[in-house]
Design an enzyme around this catalytic site. Sequence first.
Site, PDB file in Angstrom:
ATOM      1  N   PHE A  12       6.408   2.637   7.807  1.00  0.00           N
ATOM      2  CA  PHE A  12       5.218   2.009   8.564  1.00  0.00           C
ATOM      3  C   PHE A  12       5.201   1.843  10.048  1.00  0.00           C
ATOM      4  N   ILE A  13       6.038   0.981  10.496  1.00  0.00           N
ATOM      5  CA  ILE A  13       6.091   0.777  12.070  1.00  0.00           C
ATOM      6  C   ILE A  13       6.934   1.839  12.799  1.00  0.00           C
ATOM      7  N   LEU A  36      14.311   8.475   3.733  1.00  0.00           N
ATOM      8  CA  LEU A  36      13.327   8.488   2.962  1.00  0.00           C
ATOM      9  C   LEU A  36      13.264   7.646   1.534  1.00  0.00           C
ATOM     10  N   THR A  37      13.466   6.455   1.713  1.00  0.00           N
ATOM     11  CA  THR A  37      13.579   5.615   0.672  1.00  0.00           C
ATOM     12  C   THR A  37      12.201   5.624   0.068  1.00  0.00           C
ATOM     13  N   GLU A  85      15.459  -2.126   4.639  1.00  0.00           N
ATOM     14  CA  GLU A  85      14.943  -2.605   3.508  1.00  0.00           C
ATOM     15  C   GLU A  85      13.957  -3.862   4.149  1.00  0.00           C
ATOM     16  N   THR A 131      12.857  -9.338  13.171  1.00  0.00           N
ATOM     17  CA  THR A 131      11.866  -9.930  12.560  1.00  0.00           C
ATOM     18  C   THR A 131      11.744 -11.550  13.043  1.00  0.00           C
ATOM     19  N   ASP A 132      10.542 -12.019  12.992  1.00  0.00           N
ATOM     20  CA  ASP A 132      10.458 -13.695  13.306  1.00  0.00           C
ATOM     21  C   ASP A 132      10.896 -14.347  12.121  1.00  0.00           C
ATOM     22  N   TYR A 156      16.389 -11.080   2.688  1.00  0.00           N
ATOM     23  CA  TYR A 156      15.727 -10.162   3.729  1.00  0.00           C
ATOM     24  C   TYR A 156      16.125 -10.542   5.103  1.00  0.00           C
ATOM     25  N   ALA A 158      18.109 -13.034   5.838  1.00  0.00           N
ATOM     26  CA  ALA A 158      19.339 -13.279   6.235  1.00  0.00           C
ATOM     27  C   ALA A 158      20.203 -12.001   6.618  1.00  0.00           C
ATOM     28  N   LYS A 160      18.616  -9.383   8.104  1.00  0.00           N
ATOM     29  CA  LYS A 160      18.205  -9.007   9.610  1.00  0.00           C
ATOM     30  C   LYS A 160      18.817  -9.996  10.436  1.00  0.00           C
ATOM     31  N   ASN A 185       4.406 -10.818  11.629  1.00  0.00           N
ATOM     32  CA  ASN A 185       3.729  -9.709  10.422  1.00  0.00           C
ATOM     33  C   ASN A 185       2.850  -8.681  11.054  1.00  0.00           C
ATOM     34  N   GLY A 289      11.692 -19.346  -2.752  1.00  0.00           N
ATOM     35  CA  GLY A 289      11.895 -19.994  -1.545  1.00  0.00           C
ATOM     36  C   GLY A 289      10.747 -19.562  -0.345  1.00  0.00           C
TER      37      GLY A 289
HETATM   38  P1  NAD Z   1       9.319   0.049   6.041  1.00  0.00           P
HETATM   39  O1  NAD Z   1      10.133  -0.371   4.722  1.00  0.00           O
HETATM   40  O2  NAD Z   1       7.954   0.540   6.167  1.00  0.00           O
HETATM   41  O3  NAD Z   1      10.099   1.314   6.571  1.00  0.00           O
HETATM   42  C1  NAD Z   1      11.340   1.286   6.535  1.00  0.00           C
HETATM   43  C2  NAD Z   1      12.008   2.877   6.730  1.00  0.00           C
HETATM   44  O4  NAD Z   1      13.513   2.709   7.090  1.00  0.00           O
HETATM   45  C3  NAD Z   1      11.526   3.829   5.802  1.00  0.00           C
HETATM   46  O5  NAD Z   1      11.089   4.666   6.331  1.00  0.00           O
HETATM   47  C4  NAD Z   1      12.847   3.930   5.207  1.00  0.00           C
HETATM   48  O6  NAD Z   1      12.963   5.173   4.410  1.00  0.00           O
HETATM   49  C5  NAD Z   1      13.902   3.928   6.260  1.00  0.00           C
HETATM   50  N1  NAD Z   1      15.224   3.489   5.451  1.00  0.00           N
HETATM   51  C6  NAD Z   1      15.315   2.350   4.734  1.00  0.00           C
HETATM   52  N2  NAD Z   1      16.890   2.558   4.538  1.00  0.00           N
HETATM   53  C7  NAD Z   1      17.201   3.514   5.063  1.00  0.00           C
HETATM   54  C8  NAD Z   1      18.731   4.027   5.337  1.00  0.00           C
HETATM   55  N3  NAD Z   1      19.611   3.428   4.746  1.00  0.00           N
HETATM   56  N4  NAD Z   1      18.929   4.942   6.214  1.00  0.00           N
HETATM   57  C9  NAD Z   1      17.780   5.621   6.769  1.00  0.00           C
HETATM   58  N5  NAD Z   1      16.812   5.153   6.694  1.00  0.00           N
HETATM   59  C10 NAD Z   1      16.357   4.291   5.898  1.00  0.00           C
HETATM   60  O7  NAD Z   1       9.671  -1.013   7.144  1.00  0.00           O
HETATM   61  P2  NAD Z   1       8.635  -1.469   8.317  1.00  0.00           P
HETATM   62  O8  NAD Z   1       7.525  -2.437   7.909  1.00  0.00           O
HETATM   63  O9  NAD Z   1       7.862  -0.290   9.232  1.00  0.00           O
HETATM   64  O10 NAD Z   1       9.534  -2.053   9.084  1.00  0.00           O
HETATM   65  C11 NAD Z   1      10.674  -1.509  10.319  1.00  0.00           C
HETATM   66  C12 NAD Z   1      11.278  -2.485  10.923  1.00  0.00           C
HETATM   67  O11 NAD Z   1      10.587  -3.370  11.505  1.00  0.00           O
HETATM   68  C13 NAD Z   1      12.504  -3.161  10.023  1.00  0.00           C
HETATM   69  O12 NAD Z   1      13.670  -3.245  10.617  1.00  0.00           O
HETATM   70  C14 NAD Z   1      11.742  -4.612   9.950  1.00  0.00           C
HETATM   71  O13 NAD Z   1      12.940  -5.515   9.609  1.00  0.00           O
HETATM   72  C15 NAD Z   1      11.131  -4.660  11.177  1.00  0.00           C
HETATM   73  N6  NAD Z   1       9.878  -5.367  11.019  1.00  0.00           N
HETATM   74  C16 NAD Z   1       8.837  -5.502  10.217  1.00  0.00           C
HETATM   75  C17 NAD Z   1       7.620  -6.020  10.498  1.00  0.00           C
HETATM   76  C18 NAD Z   1       6.641  -6.045   9.543  1.00  0.00           C
HETATM   77  O14 NAD Z   1       5.535  -6.874   9.405  1.00  0.00           O
HETATM   78  N7  NAD Z   1       6.379  -4.953   8.568  1.00  0.00           N
HETATM   79  C19 NAD Z   1       7.842  -7.187  11.346  1.00  0.00           C
HETATM   80  C20 NAD Z   1       8.545  -7.342  12.125  1.00  0.00           C
HETATM   81  C21 NAD Z   1       9.781  -6.737  12.018  1.00  0.00           C
HETATM   82  O1  DAU Z   2       7.252 -11.870   9.510  1.00  0.00           O
HETATM   83  C1  DAU Z   2       7.466 -10.370   9.669  1.00  0.00           C
HETATM   84  C2  DAU Z   2       7.707 -10.059   8.330  1.00  0.00           C
HETATM   85  O2  DAU Z   2       6.434  -9.788   7.398  1.00  0.00           O
HETATM   86  C3  DAU Z   2       8.605  -8.815   8.193  1.00  0.00           C
HETATM   87  O3  DAU Z   2       9.940  -8.967   9.006  1.00  0.00           O
HETATM   88  C4  DAU Z   2       8.718  -8.093   6.812  1.00  0.00           C
HETATM   89  O4  DAU Z   2       9.378  -6.695   6.888  1.00  0.00           O
HETATM   90  C5  DAU Z   2       7.166  -8.085   6.171  1.00  0.00           C
HETATM   91  O5  DAU Z   2       7.370  -7.547   4.897  1.00  0.00           O
HETATM   92  C6  DAU Z   2       6.611  -9.279   6.515  1.00  0.00           C
HETATM   93  O6  DAU Z   2       7.009 -10.324   5.402  1.00  0.00           O
HETATM   94  P1  DAU Z   2       6.175 -11.142   4.780  1.00  0.00           P
HETATM   95  O7  DAU Z   2       6.750 -11.721   3.242  1.00  0.00           O
HETATM   96  O8  DAU Z   2       5.373 -12.347   5.283  1.00  0.00           O
HETATM   97  O9  DAU Z   2       4.834 -10.101   4.100  1.00  0.00           O
HETATM   98  P2  DAU Z   2       4.107  -9.870   2.906  1.00  0.00           P
HETATM   99  O10 DAU Z   2       3.083  -8.950   3.247  1.00  0.00           O
HETATM  100  O11 DAU Z   2       5.069  -9.667   1.694  1.00  0.00           O
HETATM  101  O12 DAU Z   2       3.565 -11.139   2.508  1.00  0.00           O
HETATM  102  C7  DAU Z   2       2.624 -11.770   3.358  1.00  0.00           C
HETATM  103  C8  DAU Z   2       2.116 -13.245   2.796  1.00  0.00           C
HETATM  104  O13 DAU Z   2       1.562 -13.058   1.562  1.00  0.00           O
HETATM  105  C9  DAU Z   2       3.447 -14.091   2.494  1.00  0.00           C
HETATM  106  O14 DAU Z   2       2.981 -15.324   2.539  1.00  0.00           O
HETATM  107  C10 DAU Z   2       3.373 -13.863   0.815  1.00  0.00           C
HETATM  108  C11 DAU Z   2       2.090 -13.541   0.325  1.00  0.00           C
HETATM  109  N1  DAU Z   2       1.822 -12.540  -0.656  1.00  0.00           N
HETATM  110  C12 DAU Z   2       2.324 -11.406  -0.691  1.00  0.00           C
HETATM  111  C13 DAU Z   2       2.094 -10.498  -1.584  1.00  0.00           C
HETATM  112  C14 DAU Z   2       2.819  -9.138  -1.466  1.00  0.00           C
HETATM  113  C15 DAU Z   2       0.975 -12.996  -1.674  1.00  0.00           C
HETATM  114  O15 DAU Z   2       0.496 -13.999  -1.789  1.00  0.00           O
HETATM  115  N2  DAU Z   2       0.684 -12.061  -2.834  1.00  0.00           N
HETATM  116  C16 DAU Z   2       1.228 -10.914  -2.633  1.00  0.00           C
HETATM  117  O16 DAU Z   2       1.291 -10.063  -3.652  1.00  0.00           O
END
Ligand code: NAD
Ligand code: DAU
Length: 349
Positions: A12-13, A36-37, A85, A131-132, A156, A158, A160, A185, A289
């Site tokens: 995604f990001i 490509l998981t 992950e 991540t925060d 997760y 822990a 990071k 997020n 949790g």
């Molecule tokens: P995502 O799960 O959408 O993408 C993760 C990518 O990493 C995927 O393309 C996957 O194939 C690849 N990947 C996973 N394991 C791998 C491995 N062993 N080797 C090579 N590639 C691998 O994740 P995202 O939401 O895009 O998050 C990206 C980064 O940003 C992460 O490090 C996450 O902790 C951080 N982050 C995410 C958020 C959020 O809201 N999504 C917020 C803050 C920080």
């Molecule tokens: O804060 C940054 C983090 O934000 C990133 O590091 C993570 O990679 C990312 O997945 C995200 O974590 P959250 O656990 O906050 O995101 P998620 O979208 O899973 O959930 C957002 C909120 O919504 C959380 O309080 C849990 C709740 N939720 C989530 C799902 C999937 C629900 O209530 N129902 C659901 O089905």
Amino acid sequence: MKKILITGGAGFIGSHVIRHFINSYPEYKIYNLDVLTYAGNLENLNDIDKNKNYNFIKGDITDTSFISEIFREHNFDAVIHLAAESHVDRSISSPMDFIYTNIVGTANLLNAARSIWENNYEGKLFYHVSTDEVYGSLGDTGFFLEDTSYDPKSPYSASKASSDHLVRAYHNTYKMPVIISNCSNNYGGNQFPEKLIPLAINNIKNMKPIPIYGKGENIRDWLYVVDHASAIDVIFHNAAIGETYNIGGNNEWTNIDLIHALCKIMDQKLDRKPGTSASLITFVTDRAGHDLRYAIDSSKLQNKLGWTPSLEFETGLEKTVDWYLANEEWMNRVVSGEYKKYYDEMYGE
Ligand code: NAD
Ligand code: DAU
């Protein structure tokens, strides 16, 4: 020409970061390393993958010898490390995947970078995207600052937190030039629909229940993914070595309020009677949790480096809904197969 290794670029990001760098810096050569998981999808990069400065390397960051080999072969100038992950619920059911990828994978990248760069760190940079969630969970008041103590609560977060510690340790011990950012997020197009917003959009569209954990009172601070990519650009180019920056939208929402706002937009977009989408809201068993509240203070980034988020949340949310409605095939392909199995196990269908 700078050679930049971006890990996790099919996610995604990562895909937004790659698009941003390819479009903004035609003089850079970008290498996307991704195994490509289930979360990695090369379709996310269809619009830029023919660019002559874009290269895809399929590979696993947990594979030590492979990672050393690609560093020897390409001699990267910089790494922007996003591969991970990333889904908290999966970390509760399968923690070891998070330990291997997020901790061992990061250590492999650090070791490979160190062995190539150690004699001359000039112009090199290891940028770790975090991540925060490493800061834990807030009560009703207060914000996460860069010097807030780490207190991760899920497997997760822990994992990071461990990776952040490793990156800082390599800076302190081996003088590796590093930068870390911790973001709140993200939301926007191309997000895998295991995460709250795309999951809810897809369920609303298909008139399926919207699962809300607990009472929906947990709070998250939402940032449009394109703004995260622009923050990474600003930090990558301007931050002092060894620094940490928090990135956030100053945009706190309880989950239930967010879902109501989304339902309103979806009713309008799908020409439904007001209240139709909200009738799908279903309260389900809480996440184990479950962190109560995240809220980022990003004033260091805003004041020192001049970054600001570009979009109001309502505008970003509407753009996001438009993206998923316009990319129905992307969604249909993503929710079939492996993901369907996860969804059925997670939400009991
Ligand atoms: P995502 O799960 O959408 O993408 C993760 C990518 O990493 C995927 O393309 C996957 O194939 C690849 N990947 C996973 N394991 C791998 C491995 N062993 N080797 C090579 N590639 C691998 O994740 P995202 O939401 O895009 O998050 C990206 C980064 O940003 C992460 O490090 C996450 O902790 C951080 N982050 C995410 C958020 C959020 O809201 N999504 C917020 C803050 C920080
Ligand atoms: O804060 C940054 C983090 O934000 C990133 O590091 C993570 O990679 C990312 O997945 C995200 O974590 P959250 O656990 O906050 O995101 P998620 O979208 O899973 O959930 C957002 C909120 O919504 C959380 O309080 C849990 C709740 N939720 C989530 C799902 C999937 C629900 O209530 N129902 C659901 O089905």
